[in-house]
Design an enzyme around this catalytic site. Structure first.
Site, PDB file in Angstrom:
ATOM      1  N   ARG A  16       0.836  -1.208   0.000  1.00  0.00           N
ATOM      2  CA  ARG A  16       0.000   0.000   0.000  1.00  0.00           C
ATOM      3  C   ARG A  16       0.870   1.257   0.000  1.00  0.00           C
ATOM      4  O   ARG A  16       0.498   2.285  -0.557  1.00  0.00           O
ATOM      5  CB  ARG A  16      -0.957   0.023   1.200  1.00  0.00           C
ATOM      6  CG  ARG A  16      -0.267   0.081   2.546  1.00  0.00           C
ATOM      7  CD  ARG A  16      -1.211   0.441   3.667  1.00  0.00           C
ATOM      8  NE  ARG A  16      -0.538   0.372   4.970  1.00  0.00           N
ATOM      9  CZ  ARG A  16      -1.004   0.904   6.085  1.00  0.00           C
ATOM     10  NH1 ARG A  16      -2.149   1.574   6.071  1.00  0.00           N
ATOM     11  NH2 ARG A  16      -0.349   0.786   7.218  1.00  0.00           N
ATOM     12  N   GLU A  63     -18.892   3.789  -0.318  1.00  0.00           N
ATOM     13  CA  GLU A  63     -18.102   3.163  -1.372  1.00  0.00           C
ATOM     14  C   GLU A  63     -18.873   2.967  -2.667  1.00  0.00           C
ATOM     15  O   GLU A  63     -18.319   3.129  -3.759  1.00  0.00           O
ATOM     16  CB  GLU A  63     -17.563   1.822  -0.880  1.00  0.00           C
ATOM     17  CG  GLU A  63     -16.560   1.930   0.250  1.00  0.00           C
ATOM     18  CD  GLU A  63     -17.200   2.079   1.631  1.00  0.00           C
ATOM     19  OE1 GLU A  63     -16.453   2.252   2.619  1.00  0.00           O
ATOM     20  OE2 GLU A  63     -18.453   2.015   1.715  1.00  0.00           O
TER      21      GLU A  63
END
Length: 320
Positions: A16, A63
């Site tokens: 990440r 989302e």
């Protein structure tokens, strides 16, 4: 000097982190926008947010709406990266990805972080073990699972050249850099041949590639020659490399930080079963949910280890 040039073999870096740094670096020369669902500090899109605030949009803890916004921007001609945790990006927003992105084949890159058991203490609700399965069922969707920070950064550059939907899986846990940034060439859809061997093949993805390399070294000390393939692209799968491994070594073990149902193991078994049937044994989470805990004990608990890979390789050879 680019971001990957700062990495060294053996460094432990979360993929990440590579995503956030590479995104920011690419933003200096490429025109794209980045969306996040109120998790920029965790997904590391915060780097891009700071550098290019006019091209960053926080969509809040919504989302499905974020994917809808991404689809709208892509339909208007923008290249888009949309990020959240894998459980929420691939899971909660699956319907929006299916109908608003994959069906119209829009240029949206869903880059999800915090996948797999290595999310650790966040526990079962956040340890997404189904995302690769969900995404690979979608027609036209490219699915990538980088093995280290070098690959994570290079994959990002590769997907920028696509004009179709893409899902890239990034992790929270710091894992060793296994590719030399000065020489490694990432090729979308082509397996990375880590090691040659003749007795069996380990096909691994994500954090399990480093473990596969460790397992192969230990097996070599016992006189067992094992081929190792880093299958960073789950879809389109490098079927030619899988078939060659089946023909030339006669047994395959897959390794993934994912449910053994629907992910890399399933993809490899499907390919082998159609054209070159050989034993395919799978290392992964055995159809269970995760649980909260420190990462090393969790990996042991769920059998995501070099030792488990070694055991499966020996079992596969007896089945030849």
């Amino acid at each position: 000097m680019g971001y990957i040039d700062t990495l060294k073999l053996g460094d432990k870096v979360a993929t990440r982190e590579a995503y956030g740094k590479a995104l920011c670096e690419l933003g200096e020369t490429e025109d794209f926008v980045v969306l996040d669902a109120d998790l920029a500090e965790a997904t590391k899109t915060c780097y891009f947010k700071k550098a290019f605030p006019d091209r960053f949009f926080d969509c809040g803890i919504a989302e499905g709406n974020m994917i809808g916004v991404a689809a709208g921007l892509a339909a208007a001609g923008r290249r888009v990266f949309a990020s959240s945790f894998a459980m929420f990006a691939a899971g909660r927003a699956f319907e929006q990805i299916r109908n608003s992105v994959a069906y119209p084949r829009l240029n949206v890159n869903v880059c999800a972080t915090h996948a797999g058991i290595t999310v650790g203490e966040d526990g079962a609700t956040h340890q997404c073990l189904e995302d690769l399965a969900l995404m690979r069922t979608l027609p036209g969707m490219t699915v990538i699972n980088p093995s280290d920070a070098v690959e994570g950064a290079l994959a990002l550059k590769a997907v920028l050249e696509l004009d179709t939907p893409c899902y890239v899986r990034y992790g929270r846990y710091a894992v060793p850099v296994i590719h030399d940034p000065a020489t490694y060439k990432f090729e979308l859809g082509k397996a990375d041949p880590v090691r040659e061997g003749s007795d069996a093949t380990i096909i691994a993805t994500g954090i399990m590639v480093a473990m596969a390399m460790e397992a192969a070294e230990k097996l070599a000390a016992e006189g067992i020659s094992v081929r190792v393939l880093n299958m960073h692209t789950i879809k389109p799968l490098d079927v030619a490399a899988v078939e060659a491994a089946a023909r030339e070594t006669g047994a395959i073990v897959t390794a993934e930080e994912h449910n053994i149902i629907g992910g890399l193991g399933s993809a490899v078994a499907e390919a082998v079963g159609e054209t070159c049937p050989v034993p395919v044994l799978r290392v992964g989470v055995a159809d269970e949910f995760g649980r909260s805990g420190k990462v090393p004990p969790l990996l042991e608990l769920y059998g995501l280890t070099a030792e488990k890979i070694i055991e499966k390789v020996k079992d596969s050879i007896t089945l030849k």
